[in-house]
Design an enzyme around this catalytic site. Structure first.
Site: not given
Ligand code: 5GP
Ligand code: MG
Length: 175
Positions: A102, A152
């Site tokens: 993300d 999601v």
């Molecule tokens: P980042 O650190 O890249 O922003 O996010 C990674 C983590 O955020 C993922 O491993 C997940 O736990 C959470 N995350 C990001 N987007 C989503 C989403 O659309 N749904 C859910 N359930 N978790 C998300």
């Protein structure tokens, strides 16, 4: 319980299964003759790694779990990432497996922790990629599906502990 959220399938289980087989073959080819250390991030990656790892026909593969979580509650990331249980990985080729990429903060924190622990190489395989949300310039070498900026759940992804067991990746927009 509060109001109900209604999961709607975005990516069906059958497509996920087919994509895991493709990614497994690709990863096995790329690491042929080597012994990568696969590091899934709990809990979101639990379904994905179960299907992916069984689709990688490499005898030398080793698998050890780690975990990463953002501080704070809800769906808003605080930007601070706690990384736990980084395995012994000195001089290893590490393949991090996560549910979704993300902002990129989680993957960056995990990669830094692995490199600090002596990893020779770090690659990443994510089931889902939301490239429009990126805040950190990082990408995964292996991506299952690129999706739009929607929250999601399902196939390991949760909303406050719920929906992880759904077979499909679903959106949960409110009615
Ligand atoms: P980042 O650190 O890249 O922003 O996010 C990674 C983590 O955020 C993922 O491993 C997940 O736990 C959470 N995350 C990001 N987007 C989503 C989403 O659309 N749904 C859910 N359930 N978790 C998300
Ligand atoms: Mg996660």
């Amino acid at each position: 319980m509060g109001h109900m959220l209604h999961p709607r399938p975005l990516i069906r289980a059958s497509r996920i299964t087919a994509r895991c087989r493709q990614l497994g073959r690709q990863i096995a080819g790329d690491y042929a003759g080597q012994h990568p250390l696969v590091v899934p991030l709990l809990g979101g990656a639990f379904c994905f790694v179960a299907d992916l790892a069984r689709a990688i026909p490499l005898h030398g593969l080793e698998l050890r779990f780690a975990s990463a979580s953002s501080y704070g509650a809800g769906t808003v990331t605080s930007g601070q990432v706690a990384v736990d249980a980084i395995p012994e990985c000195r001089d290893r080729q590490v393949l991090v497996v996560d549910d979704i990429l993300d902002t990129g903060r989680t993957l960056r924190a995990v990669e830094l922790a692995l490199r600090a622990a002596g990893a020779a190489e770090v690659r990443a395989c994510v089931l889902l990629d939301k490239p429009t949300r990126r805040e950190v310039p990082i990408q995964a070498q292996y991506v299952g599906f690129t999706i739009p900026n929607r929250f999601v759940v399902g196939y390991g992804l949760d909303y406050d502990g719920r929906y992880r067991h759904l077979p499909d990746v679903c959106t949960i927009d409110e009615e």
